[in-house]
Design an enzyme around this catalytic site. Structure first.
Site, PDB file in Angstrom:
ATOM      1  N   ASP A  54      44.376  55.554  47.254  1.00 58.85           N
ATOM      2  CA  ASP A  54      43.956  56.807  47.899  1.00 58.85           C
ATOM      3  C   ASP A  54      42.744  57.433  47.211  1.00 58.85           C
ATOM      4  OD1 ASP A  54      45.474  57.245  50.173  1.00 58.85           O
ATOM      5  OD2 ASP A  54      47.220  57.820  48.976  1.00 58.85           O
ATOM      6  N   GLU A  65      46.792  66.232  46.965  1.00 60.74           N
ATOM      7  CA  GLU A  65      47.711  65.471  47.813  1.00 60.74           C
ATOM      8  C   GLU A  65      48.931  65.065  47.000  1.00 60.74           C
ATOM      9  OE1 GLU A  65      46.441  61.568  49.225  1.00 60.74           O
ATOM     10  OE2 GLU A  65      48.486  61.174  49.884  1.00 60.74           O
ATOM     11  N   THR A 113      59.917  65.972  68.538  1.00 61.50           N
ATOM     12  CA  THR A 113      59.556  66.867  67.436  1.00 61.50           C
ATOM     13  C   THR A 113      60.650  67.016  66.376  1.00 61.50           C
ATOM     14  OG1 THR A 113      60.408  68.839  68.521  1.00 61.50           O
ATOM     15  CG2 THR A 113      58.132  68.257  69.003  1.00 61.50           C
ATOM     16  N   CYS A 142      33.738  39.481  40.742  1.00 62.89           N
ATOM     17  CA  CYS A 142      34.623  39.395  39.573  1.00 62.89           C
ATOM     18  C   CYS A 142      35.225  37.994  39.438  1.00 62.89           C
ATOM     19  CB  CYS A 142      35.658  40.507  39.612  1.00 62.89           C
ATOM     20  SG  CYS A 142      36.203  40.926  37.956  1.00 62.89           S
ATOM     21  N   ARG A 177      38.547  40.661  32.002  1.00 61.28           N
ATOM     22  CA  ARG A 177      38.778  40.355  30.600  1.00 61.28           C
ATOM     23  C   ARG A 177      37.873  39.218  30.143  1.00 61.28           C
ATOM     24  NH1 ARG A 177      44.345  40.198  30.705  1.00 61.28           N
ATOM     25  NH2 ARG A 177      44.468  42.304  29.877  1.00 61.28           N
ATOM     26  N   HIS A 227      32.402  45.169  40.137  1.00 60.20           N
ATOM     27  CA  HIS A 227      32.930  45.405  41.488  1.00 60.20           C
ATOM     28  C   HIS A 227      32.031  46.386  42.240  1.00 60.20           C
ATOM     29  CE1 HIS A 227      36.956  43.549  41.047  1.00 60.20           C
ATOM     30  NE2 HIS A 227      36.787  43.845  39.767  1.00 60.20           N
ATOM     31  N   GLU A 230      32.031  47.138  45.207  1.00 60.74           N
ATOM     32  CA  GLU A 230      32.758  47.816  46.295  1.00 60.74           C
ATOM     33  C   GLU A 230      33.294  49.185  45.888  1.00 60.74           C
ATOM     34  OE1 GLU A 230      33.826  45.248  44.583  1.00 60.74           O
ATOM     35  OE2 GLU A 230      36.000  45.122  44.396  1.00 60.74           O
TER      36      GLU A 230
HETATM   37  N1  GLN Z   1      40.972  37.519  36.115  1.00 62.88           N
HETATM   38  C1  GLN Z   1      39.597  37.706  35.785  1.00 62.88           C
HETATM   39  C2  GLN Z   1      39.416  38.425  34.446  1.00 62.88           C
HETATM   40  O1  GLN Z   1      40.328  39.011  33.945  1.00 62.88           O
HETATM   41  C3  GLN Z   1      38.882  38.448  36.893  1.00 62.88           C
HETATM   42  C4  GLN Z   1      39.381  39.839  37.119  1.00 62.88           C
HETATM   43  C5  GLN Z   1      39.029  40.401  38.470  1.00 62.88           C
HETATM   44  O2  GLN Z   1      38.682  39.668  39.390  1.00 62.88           O
HETATM   45  N2  GLN Z   1      39.186  41.698  38.659  1.00 62.88           N
HETATM   46  O3  GLN Z   1      38.349  38.413  33.867  1.00 62.88           O
END
Ligand code: GLN
Length: 544
Positions: A70, A140, A187, A381, A471, A514, A516
């Site tokens: 959320d 929320e 309702t 990633c 990681r 990421h 996104e």
């Molecule tokens: N598993 C991978 C890492 O830990 C990629 C992690 C991911 O895609 N968020 O580096």
């Protein structure tokens, strides 16, 4: 500070988060500064350890906070950046109170839910709201009214309501209006859930009825009568074709104006540009571009931000296409003898993030398919790491693997020469760490972008900031051999490789971060804008 508290009744999963985000958007379109707090009444401190299969994606905030999805809706709807303080959980509240108790902070008193836990809840809400320097704070409350877990939070809200001026706090209750098999809107569930709310000392100011269709006048007046809210405060929220259409729907119900009056805000003109853009997109019945998302959690919610970021990019007026998603289970690809069945007509292939070895072979197969056929590709990633592995195996002929899976696959292989080469590994200084708990690299990190690259074309800057949750890294020992053989690492964060591209392909890019998580309708992520553009161009090329 003005507060809008959003609770939910009858069922979870009603779209309370979208409704709350939409209220925020209506106010933002009136130029008010809005912030949001999500309360999750579970005992986990945060969502970091939660399985995306059950909860949907783990959303990562700029400070590295791992939160419920959320929070992602809020950032995307409002184009704001929140921190982990904006996600209050039972776990966090109790932890803080217990730590105070251990420090002797309660001077020998018995520590109780009321007042100590409720005081802490109120303190956290107010502190976050004030710190955000906003006009309005939407809070929320996750879950459904009546859940045991939610009780301390609702009690804290009851107290806040007594303490705040009347025009400074309103309560919006989102509930379900089901339709029976002869087509009547019912309702009773709403009546019951409002009764429950009242028994906790909370009278709603606004009731939003989630329903398949618009609420009829009769339904509205019934809810108004039984639940003690004015008729114009009973609001329809029917199933929308697109979540971004909800703010405009609520605007048409005159909820924006109602809230402005209730909170005694100064009336301001509504900027309708955002509404018009998404409306135009939803009415496009133009061509679509087809994209395969190769994942493994079997659930679209696990990749929610990726899906949204694709849409944000596609909404651009001049793109004139719609996105058609195909969700491909990586393990289905592994079993298939013909990848064409899944990937043939695609204009783009995306391999998102993930954890664990399951499905990685199928994802690698999809990456190879995209690379060899020169189909626009975006890896994120784990998708980035697997692109490195795919290239190492197929082009460099290395028996390549990631440390993440090497340990998992062959713990008993003693003979080092038999082990695969970890082209994706922990950084050298981390390799001796036995317990990997809490060692993930999280949140915003800076990346330097090389001028002469696709990444620079997309970002148009040589320094960017993006969110991370991983990681493992590209093993520095192999970088040279990749770069000598056609891979370009065009984005770097110190010794860490952040962006990979294959310049000989039309659009092949993968990011360790990421993109996104920093995308919104107002500001789509550059990597996604480029990817969608490349898909549209690819489609055109195929036609001609
Ligand atoms: N598993 C991978 C890492 O830990 C990629 C992690 C991911 O895609 N968020 O580096």
């Amino acid at each position: 500070m003005k507060y809008i508290i959003v609770t939910g009744g009858v069922l979870s999963g009603l779209g309370k988060g979208i409704t709350a985000a939409s209220i925020g958007r209506m106010l933002k379109n009136r130029e008010y500064k809005v912030t949001v707090i999500k309360i999750d009444p579970y005992i986990n401190i945060d969502a970091g350890t939660m399985n995306p299969f059950q909860h949907g994606e783990v959303y990562v905030l700029k400070d590295g906070g791992e939160a419920d999805l959320d929070l992602g809706h809020y950032e995307r709807f409002l184009n704001v950046e929140l921190t982990s303080d904006h996600n209050i959980t039972t776990g966090k509240v109790y932890l803080s109170v217990i730590q105070q108790e251990r420090r002797g902070g309660f001077l020998g008193k018995t520590v109780q839910i009321i007042p100590h836990i409720t005081d802490e809840i109120k303190r956290e809400i107010r502190e976050v709201a004030e710190k955000s320097d906003s006009d309005i704070c939407i809070v929320e409350i996750g879950g459904t009214v009546g859940d045991i877990e939610g009780m301390p939070f609702l009690e804290a809200i009851r107290q806040m309501r007594r303490e705040e001026k009347k025009e400074n706090l309103i309560l919006v209750h989102v509930t379900l209006v089901p339709i029976n098999n002869i087509g009547e809107q019912k309702t009773k569930p709403t009546q019951h859930s409002v009764k429950e709310l009242k028994s906790l000392g909370l009278q709603p100011d606004v009731i939003i009825g989630r329903c398949r269709d618009s609420l009829s006048e009769e339904t509205k007046s019934k809810i108004s009568l039984f639940c003690d809210v004015p008729e114009n405060a009973v609001i329809s929220n029917y199933d929308a074709k697109d979540i971004y259409l909800v703010p405009e729907m609520l605007e048409r119900e005159e909820l924006g104006e109602y809230i402005v009056k209730k909170l005694k805000l100064d009336g301001r003109k509504v900027d309708t540009r955002w509404y018009r853009r998404i409306k135009a997109y939803s009415e496009r019945n133009k061509d679509s571009i087809k994209i395969a998302l190769v994942g493994k959690y079997g659930l679209e919610d696990a990749y929610l931000s990726v899906k949204e970021a694709l849409k944000h990019a596609c909404v651009r007026e001049d793109y004139n296409h719609k996105i058609e998603m195909r969700w491909v289970e990586a393990e289905d690809l592994e079993e298939s003898t013909n990848l064409d069945d899944y990937l043939k007509e695609m204009h783009g292939i995306l391999v998102p993030g993930g954890f664990g070895v399951r499905g990685t072979k199928g994802k690698i197969d999809a990456i190879r398919y995209a690379r060899e056929r020169d189909i626009p590709f975006l890896g994120i990633c784990l998708g980035f790491q697997l692109s490195v592995i795919e290239f190492a195996r197929d082009v460099l002929k290395i028996n390549a693997q990631s440390r993440e899976f090497e340990e998992f696959n062959s713990p008993a292989v003693e003979d080092q020469s038999q082990r695969s080469s970890c082209v994706i590994d922990l950084l050298p200084e981390q390799r001796e760490i036995k317990d990997l708990g809490g060692t993930m690299r999280l949140g915003d990190q800076e990346i330097d972008i090389e001028k002469n690259s696709l990444a620079y074309e997309l970002y148009k800057r040589d320094k960017i900031r993006e969110r991370h949750r991983h990681r493992y890294e590209v093993n520095p020992d192999y970088i040279e051999v990749f770069e000598e053989n056609g891979v370009k690492f065009s984005g770097k964060g110190g010794e860490r490789m952040e962006i990979l591209e294959i310049p000989s392909n039309r659009f092949f890019i993968a990011t360790q971060f990421h993109p996104e998580f920093r995308s919104s309708l107002d500001e789509p992520a550059p990597a996604f804008l480029g990817f969608v553009r490349a898909m549209i161009d690819f489609k055109k090329d195929q036609k001609s």
